[in-house]
Structure formats: structure tokens, C-alpha cells
Design a protein around this motif. Sequence first.
Motif, short mmCIF file in Angstrom:
data_model
loop_
_atom_site.label_atom_id
_atom_site.label_comp_id
_atom_site.label_asym_id
_atom_site.label_seq_id
_atom_site.Cartn_x
_atom_site.Cartn_y
_atom_site.Cartn_z
N ALA A 1 -0.17 4.79 16.93
CA ALA A 1 -1.57 4.56 16.56
C ALA A 1 -2.00 5.48 15.42
O ALA A 1 -1.49 6.58 15.25
CB ALA A 1 -2.48 4.78 17.77
N PHE A 2 -2.99 4.99 14.65
CA PHE A 2 -3.52 5.80 13.55
C PHE A 2 -4.32 6.97 14.10
O PHE A 2 -5.16 6.82 14.99
CB PHE A 2 -4.42 4.95 12.66
CG PHE A 2 -5.16 5.78 11.63
CD1 PHE A 2 -4.53 6.16 10.46
CD2 PHE A 2 -6.47 6.19 11.86
CE1 PHE A 2 -5.20 6.95 9.52
CE2 PHE A 2 -7.14 6.98 10.94
CZ PHE A 2 -6.51 7.35 9.76
N LEU A 3 -4.05 8.15 13.56
CA LEU A 3 -4.85 9.35 13.81
C LEU A 3 -5.10 10.03 12.48
O LEU A 3 -4.36 9.82 11.51
CB LEU A 3 -4.10 10.34 14.71
CG LEU A 3 -3.80 9.93 16.15
CD1 LEU A 3 -2.95 11.01 16.81
CD2 LEU A 3 -5.08 9.73 16.94
N GLN A 4 -6.14 10.84 12.40
CA GLN A 4 -6.30 11.67 11.22
C GLN A 4 -5.06 12.54 11.08
O GLN A 4 -4.45 12.97 12.06
CB GLN A 4 -7.56 12.53 11.32
CG GLN A 4 -8.85 11.73 11.37
CD GLN A 4 -9.12 10.95 10.08
OE1 GLN A 4 -8.61 11.30 9.01
NE2 GLN A 4 -9.89 9.89 10.19
N ALA A 5 -4.67 12.83 9.85
CA ALA A 5 -3.36 13.44 9.59
C ALA A 5 -3.19 14.83 10.17
O ALA A 5 -2.08 15.24 10.50
CB ALA A 5 -3.11 13.48 8.08
N SER A 6 -4.27 15.57 10.32
CA SER A 6 -4.19 16.93 10.84
C SER A 6 -5.41 17.23 11.69
O SER A 6 -6.48 16.65 11.50
CB SER A 6 -4.09 17.95 9.71
OG SER A 6 -5.32 18.00 8.98
N ALA A 7 -5.25 18.16 12.63
CA ALA A 7 -6.40 18.57 13.45
C ALA A 7 -7.45 19.25 12.58
O ALA A 7 -8.66 19.08 12.79
CB ALA A 7 -5.92 19.52 14.55
#
Length: 436
Positions: free
Chosen positions: A273-279
Motif C-alpha cells: 500500500a501507498f504510504l508517505q515515504a518517510s515518517a
Amino acid sequence: MKRPAPKRRPPAEPRVLDVAIAEIGGRGDGIAMAEGARLFVPLTVPGDRARVRVTESLEAGTGKGEGVRAELLEILEPGAGRGDPACRHFGRCGGCTLQHLSDAAYRAWNVALVQGCLARVGLGDTPFEPLACTPPGARRRARFAALKRGKRVWFGFNERQSHRLADLEECPILTPRLLAMIEPLRALLGRLLPDGDDCDVVTTDLEGGIDLLLVGPRRLDRAAREALVAFEPESVARIAWQADNRSGAEPVANRRPAAIRFAGVPIVPPPGAFLQASAEGEAALVAAVRDAVGSAGRVADLFAGLGTFSIPLSQHAAVHAVEGDAGAVAALSKAVQGLRLTVERRDLFEQPLTAKELGRFDAVVFDPPRAGAAAQAEALAASKVRRVVGVSCNPATFARDARTLVDGGYRLLKVYPVDQFLWSAHVELVGVFERG
């Protein structure tokens, strides 16, 4: 009547030129002028004097918006913004394009890229917040490519503008857990892939461990499945497989829960799934969105994904999340209990929320893919929503949609630039619009 095929221009004789680099373009290449043509020269910075080889006709680079690619042969005199690359693979690996800039020059380029896109649509005077920067070792999601030739597995990212693989030994952008997966995955794929076959591996560093999704090989026999189940690294939480990009993901091993938390609420994402690339990048975006939404009581979150913005916003407002991906909707829907949050599955490209539907909300957040949200922007421009917040990983399509909103009566109050894709030619941003 069959038309004759167009005549092909004979290849130009290679030419070696000495040029001065004036700026860096939107894809990270240095730009120089030679005989009225724009040359795109990778691995250069403004102020460089460079010797380059050109194999195309310079006439092809004289039109508006056009250019000719050139090969860098030698830096004759370095520009002031040149720095030392952090990775031995830089220059071959296509994952990073801007490691050769100094920190100051790199940060300035990020901001200038967004400003330039806005200027081209007449919004160049928009105020900017300071750039939020992502540190090395923070990239928590990566899609690797693998290819087996003989007994060797090439594993890494494609070389720049090429289908050839840069075989990775290090990567300063990845989280330590993802970096530690490279050699075990190379060994695993040596057993799984037939000679000459290839596949992609989507890796995501989640709470609970690494989520692995193999895209290909097209078939998994019993021995391959057993090898996946027995895959040794303790950091791996679950493994799934899909035959190709159009197929559904099939679970293969589920060792323990793997989740992502938004404002403390756990979400179990579907494989890959797509997540933002970094916290760190996610935190900067969420902070900007929350600041922009302010005290709005009713908020629509469009292209909501897994709830990156919906869940934090629901702590202070009633939020309606709209998303087209079935897996993301299912994952988010399981987390709505106890939240002031409703979820709707809807293809916003084909069926954007109408001006009438948008009228129910005090603020709207939209975070589309790189293609932008042209249809939804048109509907927003016709609505009476007081505050609109746009999130984008593509400054060019954001500028297009921003122009639509401004033409519809909104003002672009400010922009928050976010460097989430470290050393790449991609910049994330949040734009704040207000009607009147």
C-alpha cells in the motif's frame, strides 16, 4: 490510402563542447545553452564549466520547452554549489539525481522548483514557509528491481533513464531495516527466479516489521512458497505475492501484525500500500495540513488513502474520507470506530465531489497522485468551501490545479515545501487556499 512513413533524420555526428551550466531543471539535470539549443547535462550544478558530448542534432533543442541530452565528460571548473555525493553508486543508480549538490544548494533548488512552477501560472509571489527536510536513513518504503543472470542476481534500482540495474551494495536514503534486507533478498531471489527472469520487490518498514510484496515471478511453485515461508530475517513481518501489477496480492506468510499508526491509531495496510515515504516527511505534511485546516468543524479529505490526514484531523473535526482504492478503504474503515470519521469509496477522477456536495464542508483537503486533480479542482473552484488545502508530490500539476482554484475565486495564501524524497528531483508541498 497508406501514408508514407516519415523520413528519419540521420544520427548527428558526436560533438564535444565546452559549456557553462546556468541552472538545474525540473528533472535534476543541469541546463546549458549551445548554439541556441538547450542542453540537459546530468550531474552538473549552476556555475560548472563542463566538457560534454552531444550525439543529437542541436536543432532538436531550439524549440520552446525542448532540449537535447548531453553526456558529461569532465568538469573543467566546479560551480559553488557542488558537494560530495554520499553514496558510491551515485551517478549510475537512478534512485538519486542530486547528491552532487551542497546542502545549501540542494535546499535552495527544492524551493526554487516549486516557485518556478507557480510562477509559470502567474502565482510566483506566493509566500513560502521554510523547507522541511528529511534526513538520510529515513526512507521507509522502496520498490526494488531484481534480475537473475546465470548464478548472479542483480538487485537494486534502475540506472538513470535506463532499464539496466544498478546492483546495490549500499543506500544512504533507506531505513536501516530496509538496507539490511538487500543481501537476504538477493539470496532468496537466487533460489526463486529462473535464469533470465526478473521481478520487483516492494518493501515497507512498518510497526511490527518489514512488509514484503513480490511482484512476479508469474508463478510460484510449492518449493518457492516454502522458501518464502522459511525466509530467515526476523525483521520480516509478512510476505505476499502477485503475478504482475494488475493482479491481486496473495498472502504467503503472516508472522505477526504489521501496522502503521496515524495519531496513535493503528492501520493494517494491504500489501504494497501507498504510504508517505518517510515518517519525518509525513509528520511535516500532517502538521502543515492541521495548521491550514485550523478550527474547521467539518472536513472532507479527498484521495484519503489509509487516513494519513483523516485520522489526525478527526481528533478535532468531523471528517469524511473519500478514496478510490478498495484495499485502502477497507483498511481505513476498520479503524473508524470511536473516531469522528466516515469513509466513502469513490473514484474522484471519474466522479469528483460536486460543488453541492462540497458545500457541506468548512474545509477540504485533497492529496491526489502525481497526475493531480484536474476534475476535482474544477468542482472545488465552483464550490463555496471557505478553506481548501492541497497536498502534492508534483509541483507542476499542483500549479495547474492551483490556477484553477484561483480563477474560481480562491487566494493561494502560502505554500509549505517538504523535501521528502531525499536527493531526488521530487518535491512535496502543501498549499493553503481561501475563498474571497
